[in-house]
Design a protein around this motif. Sequence first.
Motif, PDB file in Angstrom:
ATOM      1  N   UNK A  32      47.808   6.584  61.869  1.00 13.74           N
ATOM      2  CA  UNK A  32      47.370   7.749  62.579  1.00 13.74           C
ATOM      3  C   UNK A  32      47.434   7.633  64.091  1.00 13.74           C
ATOM      4  N   UNK A  33      47.443   6.362  64.577  1.00 12.12           N
ATOM      5  CA  UNK A  33      47.619   6.194  66.049  1.00 12.12           C
ATOM      6  C   UNK A  33      49.053   6.691  66.527  1.00 12.12           C
ATOM      7  N   UNK A  34      50.005   6.569  65.749  1.00  4.05           N
ATOM      8  CA  UNK A  34      51.372   6.936  66.232  1.00  4.05           C
ATOM      9  C   UNK A  34      51.766   8.298  65.827  1.00  4.05           C
ATOM     10  N   UNK A  35      50.935   8.766  64.920  1.00  2.00           N
ATOM     11  CA  UNK A  35      51.333  10.257  64.339  1.00  2.00           C
ATOM     12  C   UNK A  35      50.309  11.493  64.630  1.00  2.00           C
ATOM     13  N   UNK A  36      49.027  11.072  65.153  1.00  2.00           N
ATOM     14  CA  UNK A  36      48.282  11.988  65.597  1.00  2.00           C
ATOM     15  C   UNK A  36      47.623  11.853  66.809  1.00  2.00           C
ATOM     16  N   UNK A  37      48.019  12.307  67.972  1.00  3.99           N
ATOM     17  CA  UNK A  37      47.765  12.313  69.295  1.00  3.99           C
ATOM     18  C   UNK A  37      46.190  12.470  69.283  1.00  3.99           C
ATOM     19  N   UNK A  38      45.634  13.117  68.736  1.00  3.07           N
ATOM     20  CA  UNK A  38      44.156  13.582  68.997  1.00  3.07           C
ATOM     21  C   UNK A  38      43.437  12.536  68.507  1.00  3.07           C
ATOM     22  N   UNK A  39      43.805  11.587  67.335  1.00  4.34           N
ATOM     23  CA  UNK A  39      43.185  10.492  66.857  1.00  4.34           C
ATOM     24  C   UNK A  39      43.217   9.501  67.993  1.00  4.34           C
ATOM     25  N   UNK A  40      44.370   9.152  68.531  1.00  5.57           N
ATOM     26  CA  UNK A  40      44.699   8.108  69.612  1.00  5.57           C
ATOM     27  C   UNK A  40      43.634   8.531  70.800  1.00  5.57           C
ATOM     28  N   UNK A  41      43.636   9.740  70.917  1.00  4.89           N
ATOM     29  CA  UNK A  41      42.569  10.103  71.972  1.00  4.89           C
ATOM     30  C   UNK A  41      41.092   9.697  71.657  1.00  4.89           C
ATOM     31  N   UNK A  42      40.790   9.963  70.373  1.00  7.73           N
ATOM     32  CA  UNK A  42      39.278   9.433  69.883  1.00  7.73           C
ATOM     33  C   UNK A  42      39.067   8.155  70.052  1.00  7.73           C
ATOM     34  N   UNK A  43      40.205   7.109  69.784  1.00 10.52           N
ATOM     35  CA  UNK A  43      40.189   5.792  69.877  1.00 10.52           C
ATOM     36  C   UNK A  43      39.762   5.296  71.275  1.00 10.52           C
ATOM     37  N   UNK A  44      40.615   5.994  72.080  1.00  6.69           N
ATOM     38  CA  UNK A  44      40.555   5.655  73.705  1.00  6.69           C
ATOM     39  C   UNK A  44      39.114   6.089  74.270  1.00  6.69           C
TER      40      UNK A  44
END
Length: 235
Positions: A32-44
Amino acid sequence: MSAPGLTDRERLAAEHALSLLEGEELLQARGLMVSDPSFAEEVAAWQERLAPLHDEFAEIAPGKQVWARIERKIAEDSRPAAEVVTLRRRIRQWQMASLVSAAAAIALAFFAIPAIQQQPANPAAPLMANIPIGETPLRLAVTYLPDSSEMLVSASGLTADGVHDHELWLVADEGAPISLGVVVPGEERRMPIDEALAQRIAAGSDLILTREPLGGHLPNSAAGPTVASGEFTKT
């Protein structure tokens, strides 16, 4: 089970931000980190939100002298033996509860700061490929983990058309493309990689996505038309 007030996605983002995930959930989050930008933003966002908690932890486990004093009191107790046995049982329960509480505090500490995990002396770098899907912002994320001989194919966000299936292929330097199986839209699939296939995977290895009949490529027939492509790169 999700934490109270959190969706499964929010819990996954929080635990990935704090290095608590392992196994399939870890591979899912990486995809998801590489395929879903919104998920990466949630992690940050979780990393920024939870980091200040690190300074708030204090030791909570009672010292050995506390247990020794309680044991001594029990030994001096003149009440019937049955009651003493009950008390001894309770002290063991209290000790166990203390250990559980301490473990919970440690787990909470891991929620506050990313865990420092011991790594192999010479860990092999994962390889990743982001395959664009047509003119859309969607990506098929493929991650190869050499140390565990596994590959994760994340098709999060993709949907089936009900008419075709899509198959992923590894294009090695020599020989015919090797099928990695049908891509299941909306799912993350983990697959073991045998030694023979692992030897053919390297940075720069090409991947292609073909359109096939439902069920995938038919044996003894040519692969379908290529609809997307990408290549492995080191992370």
